[in-house]
Motif scaffolding. Structure first.
Motif, PDB file in Angstrom:
ATOM      1  N   MET A 194     -76.398  22.031  65.587  1.00 34.24           N
ATOM      2  CA  MET A 194     -76.558  21.641  64.188  1.00 34.24           C
ATOM      3  C   MET A 194     -75.874  22.602  63.221  1.00 34.24           C
ATOM      4  SD  MET A 194     -80.489  20.227  64.033  1.00 34.24           S
ATOM      5  CE  MET A 194     -81.184  21.596  65.002  1.00 34.24           C
ATOM      6  N   GLY A 195     -75.868  23.878  63.539  1.00 35.38           N
ATOM      7  CA  GLY A 195     -75.250  24.855  62.651  1.00 35.38           C
ATOM      8  C   GLY A 195     -75.845  24.797  61.251  1.00 35.38           C
ATOM      9  N   GLU A 196     -74.989  24.705  60.232  1.00 37.25           N
ATOM     10  CA  GLU A 196     -75.446  24.664  58.844  1.00 37.25           C
ATOM     11  C   GLU A 196     -76.187  23.380  58.499  1.00 37.25           C
ATOM     12  OE1 GLU A 196     -72.116  25.315  56.338  1.00 37.25           O
ATOM     13  OE2 GLU A 196     -71.902  27.448  56.854  1.00 37.25           O
ATOM     14  N   ARG A 197     -76.141  22.437  59.399  1.00 44.19           N
ATOM     15  CA  ARG A 197     -76.819  21.167  59.136  1.00 44.19           C
ATOM     16  C   ARG A 197     -78.289  21.201  59.561  1.00 44.19           C
ATOM     17  NH1 ARG A 197     -72.701  16.582  61.017  1.00 44.19           N
ATOM     18  NH2 ARG A 197     -74.348  15.272  60.136  1.00 44.19           N
ATOM     19  N   TYR A 198     -78.734  22.364  60.011  1.00 45.81           N
ATOM     20  CA  TYR A 198     -80.168  22.610  60.195  1.00 45.81           C
ATOM     21  C   TYR A 198     -80.617  23.357  58.945  1.00 45.81           C
ATOM     22  CZ  TYR A 198     -84.607  23.945  62.286  1.00 45.81           C
ATOM     23  OH  TYR A 198     -85.954  24.112  62.558  1.00 45.81           O
ATOM     24  N   ARG A 199     -81.393  22.703  58.080  1.00 45.89           N
ATOM     25  CA  ARG A 199     -81.598  23.170  56.710  1.00 45.89           C
ATOM     26  C   ARG A 199     -83.021  23.663  56.446  1.00 45.89           C
ATOM     27  NH1 ARG A 199     -78.341  18.502  53.429  1.00 45.89           N
ATOM     28  NH2 ARG A 199     -79.120  19.693  51.649  1.00 45.89           N
ATOM     29  N   PHE A 200     -83.617  24.261  57.463  1.00 46.99           N
ATOM     30  CA  PHE A 200     -84.978  24.764  57.304  1.00 46.99           C
ATOM     31  C   PHE A 200     -85.045  25.853  56.229  1.00 46.99           C
ATOM     32  CE2 PHE A 200     -88.370  27.794  58.291  1.00 46.99           C
ATOM     33  CZ  PHE A 200     -89.472  26.951  58.267  1.00 46.99           C
ATOM     34  N   LYS A 201     -84.053  26.713  56.180  1.00 48.88           N
ATOM     35  CA  LYS A 201     -84.049  27.795  55.189  1.00 48.88           C
ATOM     36  C   LYS A 201     -84.099  27.235  53.776  1.00 48.88           C
ATOM     37  CE  LYS A 201     -81.570  31.995  53.852  1.00 48.88           C
ATOM     38  NZ  LYS A 201     -80.395  32.864  54.133  1.00 48.88           N
ATOM     39  N   GLU A 202     -83.357  26.132  53.566  1.00 52.82           N
ATOM     40  CA  GLU A 202     -83.356  25.494  52.247  1.00 52.82           C
ATOM     41  C   GLU A 202     -84.746  24.966  51.908  1.00 52.82           C
ATOM     42  OE1 GLU A 202     -81.165  21.664  50.142  1.00 52.82           O
ATOM     43  OE2 GLU A 202     -80.177  22.710  51.796  1.00 52.82           O
ATOM     44  N   LEU A 203     -85.396  24.350  52.888  1.00 49.94           N
ATOM     45  CA  LEU A 203     -86.757  23.847  52.709  1.00 49.94           C
ATOM     46  C   LEU A 203     -87.710  25.010  52.414  1.00 49.94           C
ATOM     47  CD1 LEU A 203     -89.010  21.702  52.881  1.00 49.94           C
ATOM     48  CD2 LEU A 203     -88.980  22.017  55.369  1.00 49.94           C
ATOM     49  N   TYR A 204     -87.580  26.068  53.199  1.00 49.60           N
ATOM     50  CA  TYR A 204     -88.434  27.252  53.029  1.00 49.60           C
ATOM     51  C   TYR A 204     -88.299  27.810  51.615  1.00 49.60           C
ATOM     52  CZ  TYR A 204     -90.283  31.961  53.748  1.00 49.60           C
ATOM     53  OH  TYR A 204     -91.012  33.124  53.656  1.00 49.60           O
ATOM     54  N   ASN A 205     -87.090  27.909  51.126  1.00 46.77           N
ATOM     55  CA  ASN A 205     -86.854  28.473  49.792  1.00 46.77           C
ATOM     56  C   ASN A 205     -87.438  27.604  48.696  1.00 46.77           C
ATOM     57  OD1 ASN A 205     -85.521  30.686  50.839  1.00 46.77           O
ATOM     58  ND2 ASN A 205     -83.481  29.779  50.613  1.00 46.77           N
ATOM     59  N   LEU A 206     -87.406  26.285  48.878  1.00 48.94           N
ATOM     60  CA  LEU A 206     -88.002  25.382  47.886  1.00 48.94           C
ATOM     61  C   LEU A 206     -89.515  25.573  47.798  1.00 48.94           C
ATOM     62  CD1 LEU A 206     -86.057  22.040  48.497  1.00 48.94           C
ATOM     63  CD2 LEU A 206     -86.020  23.441  46.435  1.00 48.94           C
ATOM     64  N   ILE A 207     -90.127  25.789  48.955  1.00 48.06           N
ATOM     65  CA  ILE A 207     -91.581  25.963  48.999  1.00 48.06           C
ATOM     66  C   ILE A 207     -91.989  27.299  48.393  1.00 48.06           C
ATOM     67  CG2 ILE A 207     -93.517  26.365  50.595  1.00 48.06           C
ATOM     68  CD1 ILE A 207     -92.918  23.446  50.294  1.00 48.06           C
ATOM     69  N   HIS A 208     -91.154  28.312  48.580  1.00 49.08           N
ATOM     70  CA  HIS A 208     -91.533  29.679  48.188  1.00 49.08           C
ATOM     71  C   HIS A 208     -90.846  30.147  46.903  1.00 49.08           C
ATOM     72  CE1 HIS A 208     -92.612  29.506  52.479  1.00 49.08           C
ATOM     73  NE2 HIS A 208     -93.553  30.362  52.131  1.00 49.08           N
ATOM     74  N   LEU A 209     -90.488  29.194  46.058  1.00 48.43           N
ATOM     75  CA  LEU A 209     -89.904  29.556  44.755  1.00 48.43           C
ATOM     76  C   LEU A 209     -90.899  30.368  43.914  1.00 48.43           C
ATOM     77  CD1 LEU A 209     -88.071  26.247  43.741  1.00 48.43           C
ATOM     78  CD2 LEU A 209     -87.034  28.421  44.378  1.00 48.43           C
TER      79      LEU A 209
END
Length: 209
Positions: A194-209
């Motif tokens: 998946m490489g960059e197409r695994y977007r867990f970090k993006e999800l994590y950052n949205l939750i922890h804003l």
């Protein structure tokens, strides 16, 4: 090719001819899931028929608030794979609900062996649950299935309600930390694919804003 609806008995009869062991097991798993969580009457199995043979099956349902279309299972028996049947069924389903419908989004989980197929459609993934299933969701394509890649590229999940975002994260927050050694090996191979197409970090950052 013809698309038809199958009820419980018709599905069992159709899949009884599957000989490939893994395909057979998956067909039974999909049957059990539908029995437990989906109404056969409201959401019969979609089946693609070609030359008198049933070649692909798709289970789906729509949320009570009509906001989500959920893809529950797609099965193409081994002997019928790599012929575009699953994409054909998905295209039909998206076209059915993309216009004149209040449905806004599509969501699904898939196993690691299906990642490559969905990635070819342009789908990215937001995380993995404790069962090793990869989660994705995106706005329902209004202009054909090929629009998914663009929708996914622009998708940040910021359009979701806060409670929806938190519910997604709760299912994925372990992010593979609970996997045993064998599951971790599969997870690591999937991450590489998946490489960059695994977007867990993006999800994590949205939750922890």
């Amino acid at each position: 090719m013809t698309i038809k609806n199958l009820n419980r008995e018709q599905y069992l009869k159709s899949t009884s001819t599957i000989k490939h062991i893994t395909s057979k097991e998956f067909s039974q798993q999909a049957y059990r899931y539908c029995n437990d969580y989906i109404s056969w009457e409201d959401f019969p199995c979609l089946c693609l028929e070609e030359n008198g043979k049933d070649v692909c099956y798709l289970f789906y349902h729509i949320s009570k608030d009509k906001r989500y279309l959920t893809i529950d299972n797609i099965l193409t028996p081994f002997e019928h794979r790599y012929k575009g049947y699953a994409k054909y069924l998905l295209t039909f389903l998206f076209n059915k609900f993309s216009r004149g419908s209040v449905i806004q989004r599509v969501k699904m989980f898939c196993v690691s062996s299906s990642l490559e197929f969905y990635m070819k459609l342009g789908i990215d993934f937001w995380g993995v649950n404790k069962l090793g299933q990869y989660y994705t969701e995106f706005p329902i394509p209004k202009n054909g299935i090929d629009e998914i890649r663009t929708l996914m590229k622009n998708e940040t999940l910021k359009t979701l309600y806060n409670r929806e975002l938190k519910a997604i994260y709760k299912k994925l927050e372990l992010n593979g930390d609970s996997f045993d050694k064998k599951e971790t090996l599969v997870f690591n191979r999937s991450l590489k694919l998946m490489g960059e197409r695994y977007r867990f970090k993006e999800l994590y950052n949205l939750i922890h804003l």
